[in-house]
Design a protein around this motif. Structure first.
Motif, PDB file in Angstrom:
ATOM      1  N   THR A  37       0.846  -1.194   0.000  1.00 16.50           N
ATOM      2  CA  THR A  37       0.000   0.000   0.000  1.00 16.50           C
ATOM      3  C   THR A  37       0.884   1.247   0.000  1.00 16.50           C
ATOM      4  N   VAL A  38       0.275   2.382  -0.341  1.00 13.64           N
ATOM      5  CA  VAL A  38       0.998   3.643  -0.336  1.00 13.64           C
ATOM      6  C   VAL A  38       0.034   4.749   0.100  1.00 13.64           C
ATOM      7  N   TYR A  39       0.579   5.769   0.776  1.00 14.29           N
ATOM      8  CA  TYR A  39      -0.217   6.941   1.159  1.00 14.29           C
ATOM      9  C   TYR A  39      -0.071   8.003   0.073  1.00 14.29           C
ATOM     10  N   VAL A  40      -1.219   8.517  -0.391  1.00 12.46           N
ATOM     11  CA  VAL A  40      -1.247   9.568  -1.402  1.00 12.46           C
ATOM     12  C   VAL A  40      -1.797  10.845  -0.757  1.00 12.46           C
ATOM     13  N   LYS A  41      -1.048  11.940  -0.861  1.00  9.43           N
ATOM     14  CA  LYS A  41      -1.503  13.235  -0.319  1.00  9.43           C
ATOM     15  C   LYS A  41      -1.824  14.174  -1.475  1.00  9.43           C
ATOM     16  N   LEU A  42      -3.024  14.750  -1.432  1.00 14.88           N
ATOM     17  CA  LEU A  42      -3.477  15.684  -2.451  1.00 14.88           C
ATOM     18  C   LEU A  42      -3.655  17.060  -1.825  1.00 14.88           C
ATOM     19  N   VAL A  43      -3.107  18.084  -2.469  1.00 20.27           N
ATOM     20  CA  VAL A  43      -3.222  19.467  -1.991  1.00 20.27           C
ATOM     21  C   VAL A  43      -3.782  20.319  -3.134  1.00 20.27           C
ATOM     22  N   GLY A  44      -4.837  21.084  -2.822  1.00 24.95           N
ATOM     23  CA  GLY A  44      -5.455  21.931  -3.836  1.00 24.95           C
ATOM     24  C   GLY A  44      -6.706  22.592  -3.291  1.00 24.95           C
ATOM     25  N   LYS A  45      -7.504  23.165  -4.196  1.00 21.56           N
ATOM     26  CA  LYS A  45      -8.734  23.822  -3.784  1.00 21.56           C
ATOM     27  C   LYS A  45      -9.674  22.801  -3.127  1.00 21.56           C
ATOM     28  N   LYS A  46     -10.276  23.215  -2.032  1.00 21.25           N
ATOM     29  CA  LYS A  46     -11.170  22.317  -1.321  1.00 21.25           C
ATOM     30  C   LYS A  46     -12.315  21.831  -2.202  1.00 21.25           C
ATOM     31  N   GLU A  47     -12.814  22.743  -3.030  1.00 18.73           N
ATOM     32  CA  GLU A  47     -13.940  22.375  -3.894  1.00 18.73           C
ATOM     33  C   GLU A  47     -13.533  21.271  -4.872  1.00 18.73           C
ATOM     34  N   ASP A  48     -12.305  21.342  -5.370  1.00 16.30           N
ATOM     35  CA  ASP A  48     -11.809  20.307  -6.290  1.00 16.30           C
ATOM     36  C   ASP A  48     -11.563  18.986  -5.568  1.00 16.30           C
ATOM     37  N   LEU A  49     -11.083  19.073  -4.321  1.00 18.24           N
ATOM     38  CA  LEU A  49     -10.771  17.864  -3.565  1.00 18.24           C
ATOM     39  C   LEU A  49     -12.021  17.042  -3.243  1.00 18.24           C
ATOM     40  N   LYS A  50     -13.158  17.739  -3.120  1.00 15.35           N
ATOM     41  CA  LYS A  50     -14.396  17.038  -2.777  1.00 15.35           C
ATOM     42  C   LYS A  50     -14.819  16.033  -3.840  1.00 15.35           C
ATOM     43  N   ASN A  51     -14.474  16.292  -5.076  1.00 14.10           N
ATOM     44  CA  ASN A  51     -14.951  15.481  -6.190  1.00 14.10           C
ATOM     45  C   ASN A  51     -13.992  14.366  -6.596  1.00 14.10           C
TER      46      ASN A  51
ATOM     47  N   ILE B 221      -8.944   6.885  -6.441  1.00 16.09           N
ATOM     48  CA  ILE B 221      -7.522   7.113  -6.722  1.00 16.09           C
ATOM     49  C   ILE B 221      -6.830   5.750  -6.821  1.00 16.09           C
ATOM     50  N   ARG B 222      -5.981   5.578  -7.835  1.00 15.60           N
ATOM     51  CA  ARG B 222      -5.296   4.306  -8.054  1.00 15.60           C
ATOM     52  C   ARG B 222      -3.804   4.531  -8.222  1.00 15.60           C
TER      53      ARG B 222
ATOM     54  N   ILE C  86       6.326   3.936  -8.364  1.00 19.04           N
ATOM     55  CA  ILE C  86       4.871   3.957  -8.217  1.00 19.04           C
ATOM     56  C   ILE C  86       4.306   5.123  -9.027  1.00 19.04           C
ATOM     57  N   ASN C  87       3.300   4.828  -9.816  1.00 22.10           N
ATOM     58  CA  ASN C  87       2.623   5.866 -10.598  1.00 22.10           C
ATOM     59  C   ASN C  87       1.173   5.986 -10.143  1.00 22.10           C
ATOM     60  N   VAL C  88       0.710   7.228 -10.015  1.00 22.80           N
ATOM     61  CA  VAL C  88      -0.689   7.487  -9.673  1.00 22.80           C
ATOM     62  C   VAL C  88      -1.451   7.782 -10.951  1.00 22.80           C
ATOM     63  N   LEU C  89      -2.568   7.108 -11.142  1.00 25.41           N
ATOM     64  CA  LEU C  89      -3.403   7.350 -12.317  1.00 25.41           C
ATOM     65  C   LEU C  89      -4.125   8.683 -12.137  1.00 25.41           C
ATOM     66  N   LYS C  90      -3.823   9.642 -12.993  1.00 18.79           N
ATOM     67  CA  LYS C  90      -4.279  11.025 -12.810  1.00 18.79           C
ATOM     68  C   LYS C  90      -5.495  11.398 -13.655  1.00 18.79           C
ATOM     69  N   ALA C  91      -6.115  10.422 -14.275  1.00 16.00           N
ATOM     70  CA  ALA C  91      -7.209  10.729 -15.193  1.00 16.00           C
ATOM     71  C   ALA C  91      -8.333  11.507 -14.519  1.00 16.00           C
ATOM     72  N   GLN C  92      -8.617  11.209 -13.249  1.00 15.68           N
ATOM     73  CA  GLN C  92      -9.723  11.855 -12.548  1.00 15.68           C
ATOM     74  C   GLN C  92      -9.256  12.942 -11.585  1.00 15.68           C
ATOM     75  N   ILE C  93      -7.994  13.328 -11.692  1.00 18.19           N
ATOM     76  CA  ILE C  93      -7.443  14.341 -10.784  1.00 18.19           C
ATOM     77  C   ILE C  93      -7.120  15.601 -11.587  1.00 18.19           C
ATOM     78  N   PRO C  94      -7.680  16.761 -11.224  1.00 18.97           N
ATOM     79  CA  PRO C  94      -7.388  18.010 -11.951  1.00 18.97           C
ATOM     80  C   PRO C  94      -5.903  18.354 -11.909  1.00 18.97           C
ATOM     81  N   ASP C  95      -5.442  19.040 -12.948  1.00 16.05           N
ATOM     82  CA  ASP C  95      -4.025  19.417 -13.020  1.00 16.05           C
ATOM     83  C   ASP C  95      -3.630  20.363 -11.895  1.00 16.05           C
ATOM     84  N   SER C  96      -4.607  21.079 -11.349  1.00 13.45           N
ATOM     85  CA  SER C  96      -4.306  22.055 -10.291  1.00 13.45           C
ATOM     86  C   SER C  96      -4.000  21.383  -8.949  1.00 13.45           C
TER      87      SER C  96
END
Length: 331
Positions: free
Chosen positions: A66-80, A84-85, A102-112
């Motif tokens: 397993t791995v821990y993934v941390k996302l930082v960005g606008k709260k409104e974007d994080l809600k959606n 995550i894979r 390890i690569n994170v699939l970014k298809a559903q993650i905004p560039d911001s």
């Protein structure tokens, strides 16, 4: 004059109300803007997926699954953000230990959104997958009721096919079943149990369920004979001491002989010439005695019982003891 003043004050009040409404609207817009632009962060623990693994190879070790993934960005974007894979690609594998990023699939993650991982890579050990046929041994626990003894148990299937990493498969000589209790039993036991898989990670077994038939006999229904133990493959210059020089063999005969009064005849058929009770010391390592590193060696050894004649007539049920402690020392 009075109506003119009333009209004037009414006009002023309406202007204040409009100003208040405008101020409230501006405040709401400002709050929405600030809230939408406010920075937040979230942290997920996700499994690491394996892709493009060759079918003839198997993973025997992996530093982390397993791995821990941390996302930082606008709260409104994080809600959606969902589903995550993370994955590692084994398209160019290497037998042995190797680091895979390890690569994170970014298809559903905004560039911001800024993405960071607790680990950039994992260490994976790849081995060739092999197969092996091994015996199944029931794990019998507990003690029978007094004056009862276990006969020769039957296991079905007696052998199973296992497959997995070469290093692990080569170390497996047999497989134990889950525990089978015989506590205070006086009659035959028939059980269906599974293989004990506690130490069999990454091992595939051809059979899931094992049938075990354990016959149980009363000593009063059996014949017995005491036979001395013979040592085989001894070495001159060494002394071999046994903690018990004899064993008692319990056996049964065909049903038509069970009621015979001539027990002496039956017992005479089994004697030291027809029954061999032996302990083979050939495989005991005595190098430390030869080099004077130790003065003696203690070993617990199994007893082997064979019937040279009447093998099809007598059925050996139990040998007591079935293991003997032997002490070896220089003369």
């Amino acid at each position: 004059m009075r109506p003119l003043l009333d009209t004037f004050f009414e006009f002023i009040q309406k202007r204040q109300l409009v100003a208040k409404a405008i101020s409230l609207l501006l405040a709401l817009i400002a709050w929405i803007y600030v809230n939408n632009t406010k920075i937040g962060k979230v942290r997920f623990k996700i499994p690491i997926e394996i892709v493009n693994k060759p079918t003839n190879l198997i993973i025997s070790k992996m530093s982390s699954k397993t791995v821990y993934v941390k996302l930082v960005g606008k709260k409104e974007d994080l809600k959606n953000i969902k589903n995550i894979r993370a994955k590692i690609n084994l398209k160019q594998p290497k037998i042995g230990k190797k680091r895979y990023y390890i690569n994170v699939l970014k298809a559903q993650i905004p560039d911001s959104i800024d993405i960071s991982l607790s680990e950039k890579y994992v260490e994976v050990t790849l081995e060739r997958e092999i197969q092996k046929r091994v015996r199944v041994v029931p794990k019998i626990v507990g003690n029978l009721k007094k004056n009862y003894v276990i006969g020769k148990y039957q296991v079905s299937p007696e052998y199973v096919l296992i497959s997995g990493p070469k290093s692990k498969i080569n170390k497996i000589q047999y497989l134990n079943t889950e525990k089978v209790s015989i506590l205070n039993s006086t009659s035959n036991i028939l059980r269906e149990v599974e293989i004990d898989r506690k130490k069999l990670e990454n091992i595939t077994i051809s059979e899931a369920n094992i049938k075990i038939n354990i016959p149980i006999y009363s000593y009063k229904d059996l014949y017995s004979l005491e036979i001395p133990i013979k040592l085989k493959n001894t070495i001159n210059g060494l002394t071999y001491l046994l903690d018990n020089n004899k064993v008692r063999i319990y056996f049964k005969v065909p049903k038509e002989y069970n009621n015979t009064n001539d027990n002496t005849t039956l017992l005479n058929m089994l004697n030291t010439r027809t029954v061999d009770v032996s302990l083979d010391v050939a495989n005991i390592n005595i190098d430390k005695i030869k080099k004077n590193k130790v003065t003696y060696i203690d070993k617990i050894m199994p007893i082997k019982v064979t019937i040279s004649q009447y093998a099809g007539f007598f059925e050996i049920i139990s040998t007591i003891p079935n293991k003997i402690k032997i002490t070896i020392m220089k003369k």
